[in-house]
Write an enzyme that holds these catalytic residues in place. Structure first.
Site, short mmCIF file in Angstrom:
data_model
loop_
_atom_site.label_atom_id
_atom_site.label_comp_id
_atom_site.label_asym_id
_atom_site.label_seq_id
_atom_site.Cartn_x
_atom_site.Cartn_y
_atom_site.Cartn_z
N CYS A 114 0.81 -1.23 0.00
CA CYS A 114 0.00 0.00 0.00
C CYS A 114 0.84 1.27 0.00
CB CYS A 114 -0.95 0.00 1.19
SG CYS A 114 -2.16 -1.33 1.07
N HIS A 256 -3.17 7.32 2.19
CA HIS A 256 -3.62 6.02 1.66
C HIS A 256 -4.97 5.68 2.27
CE1 HIS A 256 -4.10 1.85 0.95
NE2 HIS A 256 -3.78 1.50 2.18
N ASN A 286 -10.32 0.26 -0.38
CA ASN A 286 -8.86 0.32 -0.23
C ASN A 286 -8.24 -0.33 -1.48
OD1 ASN A 286 -6.17 -0.27 0.37
ND2 ASN A 286 -6.58 -0.68 2.53
O1 UT7 Z 1 -4.10 -0.96 3.63
C1 UT7 Z 1 -3.04 -0.94 4.49
C2 UT7 Z 1 -3.14 -1.69 5.74
N1 UT7 Z 1 -4.46 -2.00 6.18
C3 UT7 Z 1 -5.04 -1.33 7.17
O2 UT7 Z 1 -4.51 -0.36 7.66
C4 UT7 Z 1 -6.33 -1.87 7.70
C5 UT7 Z 1 -6.25 -1.95 9.19
N2 UT7 Z 1 -7.34 -2.60 9.90
C6 UT7 Z 1 -8.65 -2.27 9.74
O3 UT7 Z 1 -9.02 -1.47 8.91
C7 UT7 Z 1 -9.63 -2.87 10.71
O4 UT7 Z 1 -8.93 -3.54 11.71
C8 UT7 Z 1 -10.65 -3.84 10.06
C9 UT7 Z 1 -11.63 -3.06 9.20
C10 UT7 Z 1 -9.94 -4.91 9.27
C11 UT7 Z 1 -11.49 -4.51 11.15
O5 UT7 Z 1 -12.13 -3.53 11.96
P1 UT7 Z 1 -12.01 -3.60 13.56
O6 UT7 Z 1 -12.85 -2.53 14.08
O7 UT7 Z 1 -10.55 -3.59 13.91
O8 UT7 Z 1 -12.70 -4.96 13.86
P2 UT7 Z 1 -12.08 -6.24 14.62
O9 UT7 Z 1 -11.09 -6.94 13.76
O10 UT7 Z 1 -11.66 -5.82 15.99
O11 UT7 Z 1 -13.37 -7.14 14.72
C12 UT7 Z 1 -14.51 -6.74 15.50
C13 UT7 Z 1 -15.59 -7.77 15.29
C14 UT7 Z 1 -15.08 -9.20 15.43
O12 UT7 Z 1 -16.07 -9.95 16.05
P3 UT7 Z 1 -15.96 -10.26 17.64
O13 UT7 Z 1 -14.65 -10.96 17.81
O14 UT7 Z 1 -15.99 -8.93 18.31
O15 UT7 Z 1 -17.16 -11.11 17.87
C15 UT7 Z 1 -14.94 -9.67 14.00
O16 UT7 Z 1 -15.10 -11.05 13.86
O17 UT7 Z 1 -16.12 -7.66 13.97
C16 UT7 Z 1 -16.10 -8.94 13.33
N3 UT7 Z 1 -15.92 -8.73 11.91
C17 UT7 Z 1 -16.94 -8.52 11.07
N4 UT7 Z 1 -18.27 -8.47 11.27
C18 UT7 Z 1 -19.05 -8.23 10.21
C19 UT7 Z 1 -14.76 -8.66 11.20
N5 UT7 Z 1 -15.01 -8.42 9.91
C20 UT7 Z 1 -16.36 -8.33 9.79
C21 UT7 Z 1 -17.23 -8.09 8.73
N6 UT7 Z 1 -18.56 -8.04 8.97
N7 UT7 Z 1 -16.80 -7.87 7.47
#
Ligand code: UT7
Length: 335
Positions: A114, A256, A286
């Site tokens: 990225c 980004h 993204n």
């Molecule tokens: O591009 C360069 C590098 N990339 C980035 O910088 C991206 C960095 N990370 C992110 O953007 C975020 O961490 C994500 C968008 C990937 C995830 O968001 P988050 O707020 O950090 O969510 P999380 O991983 O802490 O997950 C929260 C909950 C989890 O469920 P539990 O464990 O709380 O029951 C996940 O299983 O959300 C769940 N979850 C989803 N639910 C519905 C994860 N993905 C999804 C989804 N739909 N697509």
């Protein structure tokens, strides 16, 4: 080596494939929802390639538009920043150069996920400073859907396909469009946060069976998020300082497009108000290396980014690799 020749942006172009995929479309096949995706990422829709389209195809489209914007059909070199080359070998850039009718110019790929556009800018500026070329077409293109696991809801809702490109020519550091000092960094100790585990020489040199999931992109989202906010904030401040700007001097912040919440957190820490932040993640998701030039091209076309604006650029992603740089925006045509 520096000959004092700066790299000056003279053209810009972008391309996204016409196949728009909404959050509701994704919710049909994944355990997710429009509400979750919007609130956690800021994305409403994105564009995916259709079968038979490659990164090189996206790159050619963006490259054509950038060349037209520069009013120049020829350049002295082509750099392609991509995470998803058309083939593991050779690089995709020479084929893109040939398809654009640019002849037998130097052409190579840059692999910085990225942060590819900023690493590509450094490479292009280096080609100009070293007098390899007087002008360079830098394209950043990613067909992320070719490496995303369609079953993985944590990545499949974020990453998308697209391309952006700029033409740079030799000029002086104090003219509009001159790319300011670039600050780049990496941390390979954290490479496991964002990776495609299989398919490279480490896996192929063994005869162990491969888990099919390991052929896809993996991201430890929460931990990556934390590093993204910290790194983009600190490297942005460093780039502004290197060029002698106070953060309040910045007119437009082009980061980004990783996740809208990451962008808000970084802008807040830097004290950059909302009206100075450029964003298109809601419509394109993204797009990896492509995200910054795609954003810059769209913002120029919409008039959100105009000649004279002092622009701060920053990126973060797999490697880990990050970077930032500055440019006073030049007068550019878009097509
Ligand atoms: O591009 C360069 C590098 N990339 C980035 O910088 C991206 C960095 N990370 C992110 O953007 C975020 O961490 C994500 C968008 C990937 C995830 O968001 P988050 O707020 O950090 O969510 P999380 O991983 O802490 O997950 C929260 C909950 C989890 O469920 P539990 O464990 O709380 O029951 C996940 O299983 O959300 C769940 N979850 C989803 N639910 C519905 C994860 N993905 C999804 C989804 N739909 N697509």
């Amino acid at each position: 080596m520096s000959t004092g020749r700066a790299a000056v942006i003279t053209g810009i172009g972008s391309y996204v494939p016409p196949n728009v995929v909404t959050n509701d479309d994704l919710s049909q096949r994944l355990d997710t929802s429009d509400a979750w995706i919007r609130s956690r990422t800021g994305i409403a829709e994105r564009c995916f390639i259709t079968p038979g389209t490659s990164t090189g195809d996206l790159a050619v489209e963006a490259g054509l538009r950038a060349l037209k914007s520069a009013g120049d059909e020829r350049v002295g070199a082509v750099v392609l920043a991509t995470t998803t080359p058309d083939q593991p070998c050779p690089a995709t850039a020479p084929q893109v150069a040939a398809r654009l009718g640019l002849g037998q110019v130097p052409a190579f790929d840059v692999s910085a996920v990225c942060s590819g556009f900023l690493y590509g800018l450094a490479s292009a500026a280096g080609l100009i400073a070293a007098e390899v070329a007087d002008s360079v077409l830098l394209i950043a293109a990613d067909a992320f859907t070719t490496i995303i696991n369609p079953e993985d809801r944590t990545t499949a809702v974020i990453f998308a396909d697209g391309a952006g490109a700029v033409v740079l020519r030799a000029g002086s550091a104090n003219e509009p469009g001159a790319v300011g000092p670039l600050v780049l960094g990496s941390d390979g100790e954290l490479s496991h946060l964002i990776e495609v585990p299989a398919g490279g020489s480490r896996q192929r040199s063994t005869d162990r069976p491969v888990d099919p999931a390991d052929r896809y992109f993996h991201m430890l989202g929460r931990e990556t998020y934390r590093h993204a906010v910290e790194r983009m904030t600190s490297v942005s401040a460093e780039a502004a300082e290197r060029v002698g700007w106070r953060l309040e001097d910045v007119d437009r912040f082009a980061a980004h497009q990783a996740n809208a919440r990451i962008l808000e957190a970084v802008a807040k820490r830097l004290g950059l108000p909302e009206d100075k932040q450029l964003s298109n993640i809601e419509r394109v998701g993204n797009t990896g290396a492509a995200s910054i030039p795609l954003l810059l091209a769209e913002a120029t076309a919409e008039g959100r980014l105009a000649a004279g604006h002092r622009v701060l650029l920053t990126a973060f992603g797999g490697g880990l690799a990050w970077g930032a740089g500055t440019v006073v925006w030049p007068e550019l045509q878009t097509f």
